[in-house]
Design a protein around this motif. Structure first.
Motif, mmCIF file in Angstrom:
data_model
loop_
_atom_site.group_PDB
_atom_site.id
_atom_site.type_symbol
_atom_site.label_atom_id
_atom_site.label_comp_id
_atom_site.label_asym_id
_atom_site.label_seq_id
_atom_site.Cartn_x
_atom_site.Cartn_y
_atom_site.Cartn_z
ATOM 1 N N GLN A 91 25.047 4.365 -5.689
ATOM 2 C CA GLN A 91 24.320 3.975 -6.887
ATOM 3 C C GLN A 91 23.554 5.176 -7.435
ATOM 4 O OE1 GLN A 91 22.523 0.540 -4.629
ATOM 5 N NE2 GLN A 91 22.535 -0.351 -6.680
ATOM 6 N N ARG A 92 23.480 5.228 -8.751
ATOM 7 C CA ARG A 92 22.765 6.327 -9.396
ATOM 8 C C ARG A 92 21.293 6.318 -8.991
ATOM 9 N NH1 ARG A 92 21.243 6.349 -15.810
ATOM 10 N NH2 ARG A 92 19.788 8.076 -15.747
ATOM 11 N N GLY A 93 20.781 7.480 -8.588
ATOM 12 C CA GLY A 93 19.379 7.636 -8.275
ATOM 13 C C GLY A 93 18.959 7.156 -6.903
ATOM 14 N N VAL A 94 19.898 6.656 -6.100
ATOM 15 C CA VAL A 94 19.562 6.123 -4.783
ATOM 16 C C VAL A 94 19.772 7.202 -3.721
ATOM 17 C CG1 VAL A 94 20.139 4.397 -3.028
ATOM 18 C CG2 VAL A 94 20.119 3.770 -5.447
ATOM 19 N N LYS A 95 18.800 7.348 -2.825
ATOM 20 C CA LYS A 95 18.897 8.302 -1.716
ATOM 21 C C LYS A 95 18.713 7.556 -0.406
ATOM 22 C CE LYS A 95 16.998 11.990 -4.608
ATOM 23 N NZ LYS A 95 16.814 11.132 -5.795
ATOM 24 N N LYS A 96 19.167 8.154 0.665
ATOM 25 C CA LYS A 96 19.106 7.526 1.981
ATOM 26 C C LYS A 96 18.402 8.451 2.964
ATOM 27 C CE LYS A 96 22.047 5.635 5.660
ATOM 28 N NZ LYS A 96 23.435 5.424 6.129
ATOM 29 N N VAL A 97 17.552 7.858 3.802
ATOM 30 C CA VAL A 97 16.896 8.618 4.863
ATOM 31 C C VAL A 97 17.947 9.026 5.893
ATOM 32 C CG1 VAL A 97 15.247 8.496 6.753
ATOM 33 C CG2 VAL A 97 14.670 7.507 4.535
ATOM 34 N N LYS A 101 14.122 10.853 13.141
ATOM 35 C CA LYS A 101 12.675 11.033 13.221
ATOM 36 C C LYS A 101 11.985 10.389 12.030
ATOM 37 C CE LYS A 101 9.101 14.570 13.824
ATOM 38 N NZ LYS A 101 8.825 16.018 13.964
ATOM 39 N N THR A 102 12.586 10.533 10.853
ATOM 40 C CA THR A 102 12.009 9.922 9.662
ATOM 41 C C THR A 102 12.022 8.412 9.763
ATOM 42 O OG1 THR A 102 12.956 11.780 8.427
ATOM 43 C CG2 THR A 102 12.034 9.976 7.142
ATOM 44 N N LEU A 103 13.130 7.848 10.257
ATOM 45 C CA LEU A 103 13.228 6.397 10.441
ATOM 46 C C LEU A 103 12.150 5.889 11.396
ATOM 47 C CD1 LEU A 103 17.099 5.858 10.679
ATOM 48 C CD2 LEU A 103 15.593 5.181 8.803
ATOM 49 N N LYS A 104 11.934 6.625 12.481
ATOM 50 C CA LYS A 104 10.940 6.212 13.469
ATOM 51 C C LYS A 104 9.529 6.243 12.867
ATOM 52 C CE LYS A 104 9.795 4.890 17.574
ATOM 53 N NZ LYS A 104 10.199 3.535 18.069
ATOM 54 N N GLU A 105 9.231 7.294 12.110
ATOM 55 C CA GLU A 105 7.926 7.394 11.474
ATOM 56 C C GLU A 105 7.707 6.267 10.468
ATOM 57 O OE1 GLU A 105 5.400 9.417 11.940
ATOM 58 O OE2 GLU A 105 6.293 10.691 13.484
ATOM 59 N N MET A 106 8.740 5.935 9.701
ATOM 60 C CA MET A 106 8.622 4.870 8.710
ATOM 61 C C MET A 106 8.498 3.507 9.395
ATOM 62 S SD MET A 106 11.263 6.153 5.737
ATOM 63 C CE MET A 106 10.545 5.105 4.459
ATOM 64 N N LEU A 163 -1.935 0.054 2.629
ATOM 65 C CA LEU A 163 -1.699 1.122 3.596
ATOM 66 C C LEU A 163 -2.704 2.235 3.338
ATOM 67 C CD1 LEU A 163 0.159 2.036 5.918
ATOM 68 C CD2 LEU A 163 1.571 3.185 4.223
ATOM 69 N N ASN A 164 -3.559 2.466 4.314
ATOM 70 C CA ASN A 164 -4.612 3.475 4.156
ATOM 71 C C ASN A 164 -4.172 4.864 4.598
ATOM 72 O OD1 ASN A 164 -6.609 1.682 3.153
ATOM 73 N ND2 ASN A 164 -6.930 0.902 5.228
ATOM 74 N N GLU A 165 -3.070 4.934 5.356
ATOM 75 C CA GLU A 165 -2.611 6.229 5.860
ATOM 76 C C GLU A 165 -1.588 6.835 4.899
ATOM 77 O OE1 GLU A 165 -1.377 6.013 9.894
ATOM 78 O OE2 GLU A 165 -3.071 4.782 10.530
ATOM 79 N N ASN A 166 -0.779 7.751 5.436
ATOM 80 C CA ASN A 166 0.252 8.397 4.617
ATOM 81 C C ASN A 166 1.200 7.361 4.020
ATOM 82 O OD1 ASN A 166 -0.806 10.883 5.292
ATOM 83 N ND2 ASN A 166 0.592 11.164 7.031
ATOM 84 N N SER A 167 1.662 7.636 2.823
ATOM 85 C CA SER A 167 2.605 6.728 2.179
ATOM 86 C C SER A 167 4.009 6.946 2.739
ATOM 87 C CB SER A 167 2.614 6.968 0.670
ATOM 88 O OG SER A 167 3.136 8.262 0.385
ATOM 89 N N LEU A 168 4.900 5.987 2.466
ATOM 90 C CA LEU A 168 6.287 6.116 2.901
ATOM 91 C C LEU A 168 6.947 7.336 2.267
ATOM 92 C CD1 LEU A 168 7.331 2.353 2.658
ATOM 93 C CD2 LEU A 168 6.868 3.637 4.750
ATOM 94 N N GLN A 169 6.633 7.591 0.993
ATOM 95 C CA GLN A 169 7.222 8.731 0.306
ATOM 96 C C GLN A 169 6.764 10.044 0.929
ATOM 97 O OE1 GLN A 169 9.607 8.876 -1.768
ATOM 98 N NE2 GLN A 169 9.506 11.077 -2.130
ATOM 99 N N LEU A 174 8.021 14.886 4.063
ATOM 100 C CA LEU A 174 7.653 15.729 5.192
ATOM 101 C C LEU A 174 8.852 16.053 6.078
ATOM 102 C CD1 LEU A 174 5.373 17.095 6.813
ATOM 103 C CD2 LEU A 174 5.078 14.909 8.033
ATOM 104 N N HIS A 175 9.761 15.080 6.255
ATOM 105 C CA HIS A 175 10.851 15.248 7.227
ATOM 106 C C HIS A 175 12.236 15.456 6.597
ATOM 107 C CE1 HIS A 175 8.169 14.257 10.526
ATOM 108 N NE2 HIS A 175 7.801 13.137 9.916
ATOM 109 N N GLU A 176 12.410 15.074 5.332
ATOM 110 C CA GLU A 176 13.736 15.157 4.703
ATOM 111 C C GLU A 176 13.798 16.387 3.801
ATOM 112 O OE1 GLU A 176 16.407 12.946 5.130
ATOM 113 O OE2 GLU A 176 15.211 12.049 6.722
#
Length: 295
Positions: A91-97, A101-106, A163-169, A174-176
């Motif tokens: 799909q246009r504009g869609v990205k995948k993790v 490590k990124t999956l675990k953090e999320m 969510l008071n901590e880092n955002s998902l983005q 940070l990792h991608e």
């Protein structure tokens, strides 16, 4: 005996005369009747069928539940800017993790979401996420930026989280790395350059044998020009859709090229013109993919 043979010959002559008169009347009737250009309805019907086919192949939204978000391991994350339902990188504009490590953090960050009754004033969607877990459960969240915190709304339940901590983005950034997307863009540029080189070679073949300095027309019939104009208008309307699918782009380019090739078989029968139609459709597909799928 002679009279019978003569009478038989006269009957044959009479029959032939009547047949000639009948044939003459048919020819005259055809000349008086205006010719029917079957190409017009065929092209219109073909373009309409292409449009209906592409509209019908848009992904259907699924209804999912997001209860017990910590009961299963996070398997994949699709995300896109602004509002949408990211399901695939096609799909246009869609990205995948990509990284584990990124999956675990999320996954850890999802467990820290806090339910809240705060109503988001003037909501502006920053990111849309689709989380897929190993038990085939789907969770869809929309990310909003607050003055001090990040807010997430569950599209299936309507529940708002804080969510008071880092955002998902921020975890993704940070990792991608961006290197993979840049390399895809560079490969697209190289491929487009090769297609332009091949197109220039085909143009050399499309020259008038009697006057080598003069190129023959790009279209053998004006209906090919009509198809190209209609294809351009439909393409502009399709790529304006936020979640335009790559399969729809490829299908449209193949079908529009096929229509022009069939018209060429009937009117021009120039094999190099057919090759040119194919090259231009490939060029358009690679160019649109490089721009829309690598932004």
């Amino acid at each position: 005996m002679f009279e019978k043979e003569k009478l038989s010959e006269l009957k044959k002559i009479q029959v032939q005369t009547e047949k000639k008169e009948e044939d003459f009347n048919k020819i005259q009737q055809r000349l008086q009747t205006k010719p029917f250009h079957w190409q017009i309805p065929v092209v219109i019907i073909a373009i309409a069928c292409i449009t209906l086919f592409l509209v019908g192949t848009f992904p259907i939204q699924q209804q999912n539940t997001s209860d017990d978000m910590d009961s299963s391991v996070l398997q994949a994350v699709y995300y896109m800017q602004w509002e949408g339902d990211p399901k695939s990188t096609l799909q246009r504009g869609v990205k995948k993790v990509k990284k584990e490590k990124t999956l675990k953090e999320m996954e850890n960050l999802l467990q820290k979401l806090q339910q809240t009754d705060i109503k988001i004033e003037d909501p502006s969607i920053y990111q849309s996420y689709r989380f897929q877990f190993e038990d085939n459960r789907i969770m869809r969240l929309q990310e909003y930026r607050g003055s001090e915190s990040m807010y997430y709304r569950d599209l299936d339940t309507g529940q708002v989280y804080l969510l008071n901590e880092n955002s998902l983005q921020e975890i993704i950034e940070l990792h991608e790395p961006e290197a993979g997307r840049n390399s895809s863009l560079y490969m697209g540029i190289v491929f487009i350059t090769l297609l332009l080189f091949a197109t220039s070679k085909v143009k050399k073949k499309m020259r008038d044998p009697e006057d080598p300095k003069r190129h023959i027309p790009m279209h053998s019939t004006y209906w090919q020009s009509v198809v190209e104009i209609l294809s351009l208008l439909i393409m502009i309307s399709l790529i304006s859709i936020p979640q335009f699918h790559l399969f729809q782009l490829i299908s449209f380019l193949i079908l529009s090229a096929l229509i022009n090739i069939l018209l060429e078989v009937k009117h021009g029968k120039n094999k190099w013109r057919m090759v040119q139609f194919i090259l231009w459709k490939i060029f358009a597909g690679v160019y649109i993919y490089s721009i829309l799928w690598n932004v």
